[in-house]
Design a protein around this motif. Structure first.
Motif, PDB file in Angstrom:
ATOM      1  N   ALA A 144     -50.734  14.669  -7.061  1.00 32.70           N
ATOM      2  CA  ALA A 144     -50.771  13.117  -7.112  1.00 32.70           C
ATOM      3  C   ALA A 144     -50.134  12.687  -7.979  1.00 32.70           C
ATOM      4  O   ALA A 144     -49.366  11.566  -7.801  1.00 32.70           O
ATOM      5  N   GLY A 145     -50.238  13.363  -9.310  1.00 35.16           N
ATOM      6  CA  GLY A 145     -49.159  12.885 -10.351  1.00 35.16           C
ATOM      7  C   GLY A 145     -47.911  12.693 -10.317  1.00 35.16           C
ATOM      8  O   GLY A 145     -47.088  12.411 -11.326  1.00 35.16           O
ATOM      9  N   GLY A 146     -47.376  13.889  -9.404  1.00 36.42           N
ATOM     10  CA  GLY A 146     -46.015  14.280  -9.457  1.00 36.42           C
ATOM     11  C   GLY A 146     -45.229  13.033  -8.986  1.00 36.42           C
ATOM     12  O   GLY A 146     -44.035  12.748  -9.162  1.00 36.42           O
ATOM     13  N   TYR A 147     -45.831  12.399  -7.987  1.00 30.68           N
ATOM     14  CA  TYR A 147     -45.000  10.826  -7.700  1.00 30.68           C
ATOM     15  C   TYR A 147     -44.862  10.115  -8.877  1.00 30.68           C
ATOM     16  O   TYR A 147     -43.861   9.553  -8.941  1.00 30.68           O
ATOM     17  N   PHE A 148     -45.765   9.872  -9.766  1.00 32.09           N
ATOM     18  CA  PHE A 148     -45.809   8.973 -10.861  1.00 32.09           C
ATOM     19  C   PHE A 148     -44.799   9.377 -12.076  1.00 32.09           C
ATOM     20  O   PHE A 148     -44.309   8.969 -12.862  1.00 32.09           O
ATOM     21  N   LEU A 149     -44.666  10.832 -12.136  1.00 23.94           N
ATOM     22  CA  LEU A 149     -43.885  11.624 -12.885  1.00 23.94           C
ATOM     23  C   LEU A 149     -42.457  11.487 -12.332  1.00 23.94           C
ATOM     24  O   LEU A 149     -41.458  11.121 -13.252  1.00 23.94           O
ATOM     25  N   GLY A 150     -41.980  11.234 -11.027  1.00 25.78           N
ATOM     26  CA  GLY A 150     -40.771  11.292 -10.596  1.00 25.78           C
ATOM     27  C   GLY A 150     -40.512   9.657 -11.014  1.00 25.78           C
ATOM     28  O   GLY A 150     -39.168   9.285 -11.230  1.00 25.78           O
ATOM     29  N   PHE A 151     -41.444   8.699 -10.599  1.00 26.22           N
ATOM     30  CA  PHE A 151     -41.246   7.607 -10.775  1.00 26.22           C
ATOM     31  C   PHE A 151     -40.790   7.285 -12.282  1.00 26.22           C
ATOM     32  O   PHE A 151     -39.969   6.410 -12.250  1.00 26.22           O
ATOM     33  N   SER A 152     -41.525   7.835 -13.472  1.00 24.40           N
ATOM     34  CA  SER A 152     -41.282   7.552 -14.636  1.00 24.40           C
ATOM     35  C   SER A 152     -39.825   7.807 -15.177  1.00 24.40           C
ATOM     36  O   SER A 152     -39.302   7.438 -16.062  1.00 24.40           O
ATOM     37  N   ILE A 164     -52.869  -0.557 -23.417  1.00 23.23           N
ATOM     38  CA  ILE A 164     -53.761  -1.240 -22.462  1.00 23.23           C
ATOM     39  C   ILE A 164     -53.096  -1.040 -21.029  1.00 23.23           C
ATOM     40  O   ILE A 164     -53.546  -0.711 -20.129  1.00 23.23           O
ATOM     41  N   GLY A 165     -51.707  -1.027 -21.163  1.00 22.45           N
ATOM     42  CA  GLY A 165     -50.897  -0.782 -19.974  1.00 22.45           C
ATOM     43  C   GLY A 165     -50.897   0.439 -19.625  1.00 22.45           C
ATOM     44  O   GLY A 165     -50.975   1.169 -18.188  1.00 22.45           O
ATOM     45  N   PHE A 166     -50.893   1.648 -20.492  1.00 21.12           N
ATOM     46  CA  PHE A 166     -51.078   3.044 -20.353  1.00 21.12           C
ATOM     47  C   PHE A 166     -52.324   3.495 -19.842  1.00 21.12           C
ATOM     48  O   PHE A 166     -52.305   4.297 -18.733  1.00 21.12           O
ATOM     49  N   PHE A 167     -53.302   3.072 -20.524  1.00 20.67           N
ATOM     50  CA  PHE A 167     -54.794   3.496 -20.065  1.00 20.67           C
ATOM     51  C   PHE A 167     -55.653   2.744 -19.106  1.00 20.67           C
ATOM     52  O   PHE A 167     -55.900   3.318 -17.919  1.00 20.67           O
ATOM     53  N   ASN A 168     -55.603   1.459 -19.388  1.00 20.82           N
ATOM     54  CA  ASN A 168     -56.440   0.467 -18.499  1.00 20.82           C
ATOM     55  C   ASN A 168     -55.885   0.305 -17.204  1.00 20.82           C
ATOM     56  O   ASN A 168     -56.500   0.588 -16.019  1.00 20.82           O
ATOM     57  N   TYR A 169     -54.383  -0.098 -17.219  1.00 24.41           N
ATOM     58  CA  TYR A 169     -53.704  -0.333 -16.029  1.00 24.41           C
ATOM     59  C   TYR A 169     -53.336   0.899 -15.346  1.00 24.41           C
ATOM     60  O   TYR A 169     -53.652   1.242 -13.896  1.00 24.41           O
ATOM     61  N   LEU A 185     -46.558   2.034 -17.792  1.00 25.21           N
ATOM     62  CA  LEU A 185     -47.636   2.145 -16.923  1.00 25.21           C
ATOM     63  C   LEU A 185     -47.817   3.461 -15.951  1.00 25.21           C
ATOM     64  O   LEU A 185     -48.913   4.140 -16.041  1.00 25.21           O
ATOM     65  N   PHE A 186     -46.429   3.853 -15.478  1.00 24.88           N
ATOM     66  CA  PHE A 186     -46.674   4.983 -14.603  1.00 24.88           C
ATOM     67  C   PHE A 186     -46.613   6.543 -15.490  1.00 24.88           C
ATOM     68  O   PHE A 186     -47.262   7.425 -14.813  1.00 24.88           O
ATOM     69  N   LEU A 187     -46.445   6.345 -16.561  1.00 23.85           N
ATOM     70  CA  LEU A 187     -46.481   7.765 -17.352  1.00 23.85           C
ATOM     71  C   LEU A 187     -48.242   7.514 -17.620  1.00 23.85           C
ATOM     72  O   LEU A 187     -48.724   8.728 -17.661  1.00 23.85           O
TER      73      LEU A 187
END
Length: 417
Positions: A59-67, A233-238, A363-365
Motif C-alpha cells: 500500500a505504501g508503494g503507491y505513496f513512495l512512488g508519489f513522493s 503535523i503534515g507528516f504524522f497527523n495528516y 505528506l506522502f512520505l
C-alpha cells in the motif's frame, strides 16, 4: 515562445466549472487507486501470502512512488503548467495499472504500485497550482476542499462497489478498466484545460543544470517558517490520517473488531461517506470562517485535540472500535487538510507549485512511513508475544504518541500566517 508579464489569469465561471470537472475526474480515479488496497487486502494477502509488513509496504508503494516525483513536479508545474505536466504523468499511471493487472509476484505488484503512485502524483498538485493563478483567493480554499471531496468519492468507490465487483470481474480486470478510465480523463483534460502562460522568463542556467536548479529552487521552500511549522503535523497527523483511511482502518475492522470482508468494506464505505460530507462542509464554511478570523492555524489548533482524543478512544476500545470510531478519527483529523492551500498562499504565484509539491512530499512520505511502519510494528509486537489485537492496539498507541508530539510542535512554533 512569447512570454507575457501578468499577475493572474482569472477564469470565467463556465471555464472554472469545466476545469474543475476535468481535474476532478482524474483525482477521483487517483483516490480510488490510492484506497483500493484496503478493500483488496484480504484477496491479495491470500493470493500472494502477504504478512502485515508486506501489505503495508504494498500500500505504501503507491505513496513512495508519489513522493519520488514531488520535487521535480513542483518545478515542472511552475515552468510548463498543469496541463502538460498532468497529461504526461497520467500516461505513467495508465502503464502502472496495466502492469498491476498483469503482475504475478509481490515484486511485480510493488513496482506497479509505485508506477501508479508516480503517475497520479500530479492529480492534486496540478489543480492547486492552477487554482493559485486562475481563482480568487477566497475561492481557492473552497476549490481545494471540493477537490478533496471528489477524492472521497473515489475512496467511496473503492469500498463496497469494488467488493461487489470482485467476484464478477476479479481484481486484475478492475485495473484494466481503471487504465481505460484514466485515458478518458486525459481526453477531457486535453479539451478543457487552459494553456499556461509564464509570468517570468526561465533562468537560462536551468538548461545546463537541471538537477541543481531544481534543488536550489526548493531552498526557499525548506527555509520558509510556515512550511517548517506545518511539516511534523503534515507528516504524522495528516499523513497518518491518509494511511489509516486508505489501508489500516480495513484490517483493524477485520482483524481487531472481527468484521467479515463484506462488513469491513461496508465500514470503509461509510467512513468515506462521512469524509465526503466533511470536505463538502469545509468547502462551504471555510470562506465564512476566514471572514470571522478563524484561519487555518486557529482551526488546526482548536480541532486537532479532538482527533487525539478519538485516537485514545480507539486504542482503549480495541475490539469495540469499529467503523464509527474510524469515521470520527477521519472527520476530526480532516482539519489538517486546510494546510495545503494555506502553504500555497504562503508563496508567490510563480513559486506556488514548488511550495505545494514540497509540502505534498512531506505528506506522502508520512503516509508511506506510517503505512509501512504500522505493519512493521504489528509484526514486531506479534514477534514479542502479544496477541494480534494487542499488537494492533500497541502500534496505534505509538502512532498516537507521534501525533501528540507533532501537534505540540505546531502550537509551540508560531508564525505570522
Amino acid at each position: 515562445m512569447t512570454y507575457k508579464e501578468q499577475t493572474h489569469d482569472l477564469l470565467s465561471l463556465r471555464n472554472t466549472v469545466w476545469v474543475f470537472l476535468a481535474f476532478a475526474a482524474a483525482y477521483f480515479l487517483s483516490a480510488l487507486l490510492r484506497a483500493i488496497t484496503a478493500t483488496l487486502s484480504p484477496t491479495l494477502s491470500m493470493e500472494f501470502g502477504l504478512q502485515a509488513r508486506d501489505l503495508g509496504l504494498l500500500a505504501g508503494g503507491y505513496f513512495l512512488g508519489f513522493s519520488m516525483t514531488q520535487l521535480p513536479l513542483g518545478h515542472w508545474l511552475d515552468k510548463h503548467g498543469p496541463k502538460k505536466v498532468v497529461l504526461r504523468f497520467l500516461a505513467v499511471a495508465v502503464i502502472g495499472c496495466i502492469a498491476f493487472a498483469l503482475a504475478t509476484s509481490f515484486a511485480g505488484l510493488l513496482l506497479s504500485r509505485m508506477l501508479i503512485g508516480a503517475g497520479v502524483s500530479a492529480c492534486l498538485m496540478a489543480p492547486l497550482t492552477g487554482y493559485r493563478r486562475w481563482l480568487t483567493p477566497e475561492i481557492q480554499q473552497r476549490a481545494n476542499s471540493w477537490m478533496l471531496m471528489t477524492g472521497s468519492f473515489g475512496m467511496l468507490a473503492s469500498t463496497l462497489p469494488v467488493q461487489w465487483l470482485l467476484p464478477t470481474i476479479g481484481w486484475r480486470w478492475m485495473f484494466g478498466i481503471l487504465a481505460f478510465l484514466l485515458l478518458l480523463a486525459m481526453g477531457l483534460m486535453v479539451i478543457k484545460l487552459p494553456e499556461w502562460r509564464l509570468i517570468q522568463k526561465p533562468d537560462p542556467s536551468e538548461a545546463s543544470a537541471v538537477g541543481p536548479s531544481i534543488m536550489a529552487g526548493y531552498a526557499q521552500v525548506w527555509r520558509n517558517p510556515y512550511f517548517q511549522r506545518l511539516t511534523p503535523i503534515g507528516f504524522f497527523n495528516y499523513g497518518g490520517l491518509i494511511a489509516m483511511q486508505t489501508l489500516w482502518a480495513g484490517p483493524w475492522m477485520a482483524k481487531v473488531a472481527g468484521y467479515s470482508s463484506l462488513e469491513a468494506a461496508g465500514g470503509l464505505f461509510w467512513i468515506n461517506v462521512s469524509m465526503l460530507f466533511t470536505f463538502l462542509m469545509w468547502g462551504l464554511i471555510t470562506p465564512r470562517l476566514y471572514l470571522l478570523g478563524l484561519n487555518t492555524n486557529r482551526l488546526i489548533t482548536a480541532i486537532t485535540p479532538l482527533n487525539l482524543l478519538v485516537q485514545c478512544w480507539i486504542v482503549w476500545s480495541g475490539p469495540d472500535a469499529g467503523a464509527l470510531h474510524w469515521a470520527l478519527f477521519c472527520i476530526s483529523g480532516s482539519v489538517v487538510s486546510l494546510a495545503q492551500p494555506a502553504v500555497g498562499a504562503a508563496f508567490p504565484a510563480t513559486e506556488a507549485g514548488k511550495g505545494l509539491s514540497g509540502y505534498n512530499l512531506v505528506l506522502f512520505l508520512g503516509v508511506f512511513c506510517v503505512q509501512w511502519g504500522f505493519g512493521l510494528l504489528v509484526d514486531m509486537f506479534r514477534h514479542f508475544g502479544l496477541e494480534e489485537v494487542a499488537s494492533f492496539q500497541s502500534a496505534m498507541a505509538v502512532f498516537l504518541s507521534l501525533c501528540v508530539v507533532s501537534y505540540l510542535y505546531f502550537i509551540r512554533h508560531k508564525t505570522e500566517r
